[in-house]
Design a protein around this motif. Structure first.
Motif, PDB file in Angstrom:
ATOM      1  N   MET A  61       0.857  -1.172   0.000  1.00 36.21           N
ATOM      2  CA  MET A  61       0.000   0.000   0.000  1.00 36.21           C
ATOM      3  C   MET A  61       0.896   1.226   0.000  1.00 36.21           C
ATOM      4  N   SER A  62       0.820   2.034  -1.033  1.00 35.08           N
ATOM      5  CA  SER A  62       1.697   3.196  -1.141  1.00 35.08           C
ATOM      6  C   SER A  62       1.127   4.406  -0.409  1.00 35.08           C
ATOM      7  N   LYS A  63      -0.191   4.530  -0.360  1.00 31.33           N
ATOM      8  CA  LYS A  63      -0.830   5.666   0.285  1.00 31.33           C
ATOM      9  C   LYS A  63      -1.022   5.386   1.775  1.00 31.33           C
ATOM     10  N   ILE A  64      -0.680   6.377   2.599  1.00 33.66           N
ATOM     11  CA  ILE A  64      -0.855   6.240   4.044  1.00 33.66           C
ATOM     12  C   ILE A  64      -2.303   6.590   4.389  1.00 33.66           C
ATOM     13  N   LEU A  65      -2.967   5.695   5.100  1.00 31.42           N
ATOM     14  CA  LEU A  65      -4.353   5.924   5.522  1.00 31.42           C
ATOM     15  C   LEU A  65      -4.387   6.840   6.740  1.00 31.42           C
ATOM     16  N   GLY A  66      -5.445   7.590   6.868  1.00 26.95           N
ATOM     17  CA  GLY A  66      -5.584   8.507   7.995  1.00 26.95           C
ATOM     18  C   GLY A  66      -6.254   7.865   9.199  1.00 26.95           C
ATOM     19  N   ILE A  67      -6.143   8.558  10.322  1.00 27.18           N
ATOM     20  CA  ILE A  67      -6.779   8.116  11.553  1.00 27.18           C
ATOM     21  C   ILE A  67      -8.286   8.091  11.339  1.00 27.18           C
ATOM     22  N   GLY A  68      -8.922   7.009  11.792  1.00 31.10           N
ATOM     23  CA  GLY A  68     -10.361   6.840  11.627  1.00 31.10           C
ATOM     24  C   GLY A  68     -10.719   5.954  10.451  1.00 31.10           C
ATOM     25  N   SER A  69      -9.723   5.607   9.615  1.00 32.54           N
ATOM     26  CA  SER A  69      -9.995   4.707   8.490  1.00 32.54           C
ATOM     27  C   SER A  69     -10.387   3.329   9.021  1.00 32.54           C
ATOM     28  N   ARG A  70     -11.402   2.740   8.382  1.00 30.81           N
ATOM     29  CA  ARG A  70     -11.838   1.396   8.734  1.00 30.81           C
ATOM     30  C   ARG A  70     -11.176   0.423   7.768  1.00 30.81           C
ATOM     31  N   ILE A  71     -10.596  -0.645   8.318  1.00 31.18           N
ATOM     32  CA  ILE A  71      -9.876  -1.605   7.484  1.00 31.18           C
ATOM     33  C   ILE A  71     -10.297  -3.027   7.870  1.00 31.18           C
ATOM     34  N   ARG A  72      -9.877  -3.969   7.036  1.00 36.22           N
ATOM     35  CA  ARG A  72     -10.069  -5.391   7.347  1.00 36.22           C
ATOM     36  C   ARG A  72      -8.715  -6.069   7.202  1.00 36.22           C
ATOM     37  N   HIS A  73      -8.295  -6.759   8.258  1.00 36.27           N
ATOM     38  CA  HIS A  73      -7.021  -7.489   8.298  1.00 36.27           C
ATOM     39  C   HIS A  73      -7.336  -8.970   8.108  1.00 36.27           C
ATOM     40  N   ALA A  74      -6.504  -9.672   7.357  1.00 33.03           N
ATOM     41  CA  ALA A  74      -6.752 -11.081   7.054  1.00 33.03           C
ATOM     42  C   ALA A  74      -6.874 -11.941   8.316  1.00 33.03           C
ATOM     43  N   GLU A  75      -6.098 -11.649   9.341  1.00 33.78           N
ATOM     44  CA  GLU A  75      -6.111 -12.464  10.568  1.00 33.78           C
ATOM     45  C   GLU A  75      -6.967 -11.859  11.675  1.00 33.78           C
ATOM     46  N   TYR A  76      -6.921 -10.528  11.852  1.00 41.52           N
ATOM     47  CA  TYR A  76      -7.573  -9.883  12.988  1.00 41.52           C
ATOM     48  C   TYR A  76      -8.979  -9.374  12.691  1.00 41.52           C
ATOM     49  N   GLY A  77      -9.376  -9.341  11.423  1.00 45.00           N
ATOM     50  CA  GLY A  77     -10.723  -8.897  11.073  1.00 45.00           C
ATOM     51  C   GLY A  77     -10.825  -7.384  10.949  1.00 45.00           C
TER      52      GLY A  77
ATOM     53  N   GLN B  95      -5.371  11.220   5.312  1.00 40.88           N
ATOM     54  CA  GLN B  95      -4.375  11.491   6.334  1.00 40.88           C
ATOM     55  C   GLN B  95      -4.311  12.990   6.608  1.00 40.88           C
ATOM     56  N   ASP B  96      -4.291  13.345   7.857  1.00 42.30           N
ATOM     57  CA  ASP B  96      -4.183  14.741   8.264  1.00 42.30           C
ATOM     58  C   ASP B  96      -2.711  15.027   8.527  1.00 42.30           C
TER      59      ASP B  96
END
Length: 178
Positions: A1-17, A55-56
């Motif tokens: 992932m080249s772009k840095i996500l900002g605080i508050g972004s919702r993501i899904r991790h393969a192991e942690y959900g 990202q701020d």
């Protein structure tokens, strides 16, 4: 992932959900996962982006992070909290015996029944949050809140099933003491 996500972004991790980014550091993202708590994930780790927040570049205060996280969690609060059943009930079953002899008993694992009780409690909490954040007049909000409090009071009979005191239903009397 080249772009840095900002605080508050919702993501899904393969192991942690599913999780929410609560801080961005050079060492990685600080992400809070519903089932696994806070984890640090490297910035280049492949994450599925559910909802991106830009990202701020300004420094963010802890209060800003808490407010953002609170808003995101309220928005997506249908995620059920992991609430443990009291140890003495594990593996047990609920038996409903009708008053008539010509009818058979209904059996259900207590774990399944308990899960349904927890789902009711969680959905009541979501309803509370949605009422409080709605555009209703304050008087209407208070009236609806009183109904929810009475529902909690009705459900206190099920408190015996909960393992931890902080998960139980609290009705009107206890709300007045708080």
């Amino acid at each position: 992932m080249s772009k840095i996500l900002g605080i508050g972004s919702r993501i899904r991790h393969a192991e942690y959900g599913d999780g929410v980014i609560i801080n961005v550091k050079s060492s990685g993202y600080n992400i809070t996962f519903m089932q696994f708590g806070m984890k640090i994930i490297k910035l280049d780790f492949p994450l599925e982006v559910i909802e991106e927040v830009e990202q701020d570049n300004d420094l963010v205060s802890l209060l800003d992070v808490e407010m953002t996280l609170s808003k995101v969690l309220q928005k997506w609060a249908d995620i059920t909290e992991n609430v443990p059943l009291g140890d003495k009930w594990k593996g047990g079953k609920l038996i409903l015996k009708p008053g008539r002899q010509d009818l058979s008993n209904k059996e259900m694992p207590i774990d399944a029944f308990f899960h349904k009780i927890v789902m009711v409690r969680d959905r009541l909490r979501v309803m509370e949050q949605r009422i409080n954040s709605s555009n209703l007049e304050d008087e209407e909000k208070v009236n609806l809140q009183q109904y929810i409090t009475k529902i909690y009071g009705t459900l206190t009979s099920f408190n015996v099933l909960f393992k931890h005191q902080e998960h139980i239903f609290v009705g009107e009397k206890a709300m007045a003491e708080a």
